[in-house]
Motif scaffolding. Structure first.
Motif, PDB file in Angstrom:
ATOM      1  N   HIS A   1      11.674   2.289  21.797  1.00 54.35           N
ATOM      2  CA  HIS A   1      12.101   2.785  23.110  1.00 54.35           C
ATOM      3  C   HIS A   1      11.775   1.805  24.239  1.00 54.35           C
ATOM      4  CE1 HIS A   1       7.921   3.953  22.554  1.00 54.35           C
ATOM      5  NE2 HIS A   1       7.811   4.106  23.857  1.00 54.35           N
ATOM      6  N   LEU A   2      10.877   0.857  23.960  1.00 52.36           N
ATOM      7  CA  LEU A   2      10.495  -0.126  24.977  1.00 52.36           C
ATOM      8  C   LEU A   2      11.307  -1.417  24.888  1.00 52.36           C
ATOM      9  CD1 LEU A   2       6.590   0.189  24.759  1.00 52.36           C
ATOM     10  CD2 LEU A   2       8.132   1.309  26.383  1.00 52.36           C
ATOM     11  N   TRP A   3      12.029  -1.595  23.801  1.00 48.72           N
ATOM     12  CA  TRP A   3      12.760  -2.844  23.589  1.00 48.72           C
ATOM     13  C   TRP A   3      14.161  -2.772  24.202  1.00 48.72           C
ATOM     14  CZ3 TRP A   3      11.356  -2.885  17.679  1.00 48.72           C
ATOM     15  CH2 TRP A   3       9.997  -3.188  17.543  1.00 48.72           C
ATOM     16  N   ASN A   4      14.587  -3.847  24.807  1.00 53.34           N
ATOM     17  CA  ASN A   4      15.919  -3.890  25.410  1.00 53.34           C
ATOM     18  C   ASN A   4      16.627  -5.202  25.058  1.00 53.34           C
ATOM     19  OD1 ASN A   4      18.072  -2.929  26.922  1.00 53.34           O
ATOM     20  ND2 ASN A   4      17.319  -3.873  28.802  1.00 53.34           N
ATOM     21  N   PRO A   5      16.847  -5.436  23.756  1.00 50.45           N
ATOM     22  CA  PRO A   5      17.491  -6.693  23.334  1.00 50.45           C
ATOM     23  C   PRO A   5      18.996  -6.634  23.539  1.00 50.45           C
ATOM     24  CG  PRO A   5      17.132  -5.315  21.438  1.00 50.45           C
ATOM     25  CD  PRO A   5      16.562  -4.565  22.620  1.00 50.45           C
ATOM     26  N   PRO A   6      19.670  -7.770  23.445  1.00 49.03           N
ATOM     27  CA  PRO A   6      21.134  -7.758  23.570  1.00 49.03           C
ATOM     28  C   PRO A   6      21.795  -7.109  22.356  1.00 49.03           C
ATOM     29  CG  PRO A   6      20.347  -9.958  23.014  1.00 49.03           C
ATOM     30  CD  PRO A   6      19.129  -9.132  23.287  1.00 49.03           C
ATOM     31  N   PHE A   7      22.945  -6.465  22.600  1.00 49.94           N
ATOM     32  CA  PHE A   7      23.729  -5.860  21.525  1.00 49.94           C
ATOM     33  C   PHE A   7      24.413  -6.966  20.736  1.00 49.94           C
ATOM     34  CE2 PHE A   7      27.846  -3.926  20.159  1.00 49.94           C
ATOM     35  CZ  PHE A   7      27.318  -3.033  19.243  1.00 49.94           C
ATOM     36  N   CYS A   8      24.278  -6.935  19.404  1.00 56.15           N
ATOM     37  CA  CYS A   8      24.846  -8.012  18.581  1.00 56.15           C
ATOM     38  C   CYS A   8      25.977  -7.515  17.678  1.00 56.15           C
ATOM     39  CB  CYS A   8      23.749  -8.694  17.766  1.00 56.15           C
ATOM     40  SG  CYS A   8      22.898  -7.615  16.606  1.00 56.15           S
ATOM     41  N   GLY A   9      26.525  -6.322  17.991  1.00 62.08           N
ATOM     42  CA  GLY A   9      27.649  -5.822  17.208  1.00 62.08           C
ATOM     43  C   GLY A   9      27.256  -4.680  16.294  1.00 62.08           C
ATOM     44  N   ASP A  10      28.253  -4.158  15.592  1.00 70.45           N
ATOM     45  CA  ASP A  10      28.035  -3.048  14.668  1.00 70.45           C
ATOM     46  C   ASP A  10      27.806  -3.546  13.253  1.00 70.45           C
ATOM     47  OD1 ASP A  10      28.361  -0.996  16.565  1.00 70.45           O
ATOM     48  OD2 ASP A  10      30.543  -1.139  16.416  1.00 70.45           O
ATOM     49  N   LEU A  11      26.896  -2.882  12.546  1.00 65.92           N
ATOM     50  CA  LEU A  11      26.676  -3.148  11.128  1.00 65.92           C
ATOM     51  C   LEU A  11      27.528  -2.193  10.308  1.00 65.92           C
ATOM     52  CD1 LEU A  11      22.786  -3.411  10.860  1.00 65.92           C
ATOM     53  CD2 LEU A  11      24.408  -5.227  10.350  1.00 65.92           C
ATOM     54  N   ASP A  12      27.936  -2.616   9.131  1.00 68.78           N
ATOM     55  CA  ASP A  12      28.625  -1.711   8.212  1.00 68.78           C
ATOM     56  C   ASP A  12      27.551  -0.915   7.469  1.00 68.78           C
ATOM     57  OD1 ASP A  12      30.240  -0.351   6.501  1.00 68.78           O
ATOM     58  OD2 ASP A  12      31.163  -2.111   5.578  1.00 68.78           O
ATOM     59  N   MET A  13      26.873  -0.060   8.234  1.00 66.01           N
ATOM     60  CA  MET A  13      25.773   0.735   7.701  1.00 66.01           C
ATOM     61  C   MET A  13      25.975   2.176   8.162  1.00 66.01           C
ATOM     62  SD  MET A  13      21.673   0.001   8.033  1.00 66.01           S
ATOM     63  CE  MET A  13      21.732  -1.487   7.033  1.00 66.01           C
ATOM     64  N   ARG A  14      25.781   3.111   7.231  1.00 67.73           N
ATOM     65  CA  ARG A  14      26.021   4.521   7.529  1.00 67.73           C
ATOM     66  C   ARG A  14      24.952   5.390   6.885  1.00 67.73           C
ATOM     67  NH1 ARG A  14      28.827   8.910   4.994  1.00 67.73           N
ATOM     68  NH2 ARG A  14      29.329   7.650   3.177  1.00 67.73           N
ATOM     69  N   ILE A  15      24.533   6.431   7.625  1.00 64.35           N
ATOM     70  CA  ILE A  15      23.624   7.432   7.063  1.00 64.35           C
ATOM     71  C   ILE A  15      24.437   8.704   6.851  1.00 64.35           C
ATOM     72  CG2 ILE A  15      21.464   8.711   7.315  1.00 64.35           C
ATOM     73  CD1 ILE A  15      20.598   6.619   9.388  1.00 64.35           C
ATOM     74  N   ALA A  16      24.572   9.120   5.595  1.00 70.32           N
ATOM     75  CA  ALA A  16      25.336  10.326   5.263  1.00 70.32           C
ATOM     76  C   ALA A  16      24.544  11.573   5.648  1.00 70.32           C
ATOM     77  CB  ALA A  16      25.661  10.348   3.768  1.00 70.32           C
ATOM     78  N   ARG A  17      25.213  12.719   5.657  1.00 67.45           N
ATOM     79  CA  ARG A  17      24.570  13.972   6.065  1.00 67.45           C
ATOM     80  C   ARG A  17      23.393  14.333   5.162  1.00 67.45           C
ATOM     81  NH1 ARG A  17      25.051  19.887   6.324  1.00 67.45           N
ATOM     82  NH2 ARG A  17      24.999  20.470   8.534  1.00 67.45           N
TER      83      ARG A  17
END
Length: 199
Positions: free
Chosen positions: A34-50
């Motif tokens: 919550h304290l880190w504010n790095p630059p956005f480097c894009g989306d990963l092809d990673m998913r968490i299923a239900r």
């Protein structure tokens, strides 16, 4: 090289960089994402299923230590989920909640009882004012989906077997003139359903 292959390679490279960054910045306790504010480097092809299964490039991640490593740096900003390190922020897809509460233990009884949940990645969360339980009911089917807050803005879906057991610890309480069926934990009452709907 095909467009999908390029995308997969870029996603794999980002994931490797994230893993290295996690390992190098790892200290005792959960990282302060919550304290880190790095630059956005894009989306990963990673998913968490239900059901809590993590997928990378469409394949389930079978190594629990790796899943736990990634799960330690999840952050939710608005309605979007990210893996965050001090130097990078990558988007991931979450079908429902990032964690699943797979078990719980109850200490004490009545209004003084404390209900502590264990998640699929070995986090624990004791329900109370700071870690509330909420119950969502599908308007069409009436199906119930219960959640408990695990850490900042991140919830665990309480799995069905745990929820059925949890009901055994529930009681009826009068809330604002209406009887509610719900659960006490750490002095806070969490209504699940109006008592009248159980009759």
């Amino acid at each position: 090289m095909a467009k999908n292959q390029i995308k997969d390679q870029a996603s794999a490279t980002t994931a490797e960089r994230l893993m290295e960054s996690i390992k190098s910045s790892r200290k005792k306790g959960p990282p302060p994402v919550h304290l880190w504010n790095p630059p956005f480097c894009g989306d990963l092809d990673m998913r968490i299923a239900r059901d809590g299964t993590w997928f990378y490039l469409g394949t389930p991640i079978g190594r629990k230590p790796l899943v736990k490593l990634f799960s330690s740096i999840i952050r939710k900003d608005d309605d979007d989920f990210f893996l965050v390190t001090p130097v990078e922020k990558a988007g991931i897809k979450v079908d429902d909640a990032p964690f699943v509460a797979i078990d719980f233990a109850v200490e004490g009884e009545g209004r003084d009882q404390a209900v502590t949940f264990t998640t699929n990645v070995d986090d624990s969360a004791t329900a109370g004012a700071e870690r509330p339980i909420r119950v969502v009911r599908d308007a069409e089917t009436g199906e119930v989906s219960p959640y408990v807050l695990v850490r900042a803005n991140l919830e665990a879906l309480i799995d069905r077997k745990s929820f059925y057991r949890l009901v055994e610890a529930c009681v009826h309480e009068d809330i604002d003139g209406e009887s509610q069926f719900g659960l006490w934990s750490k002095g806070t009452f969490f209504p699940f359903i109006p008592s009248s709907e159980l009759e």
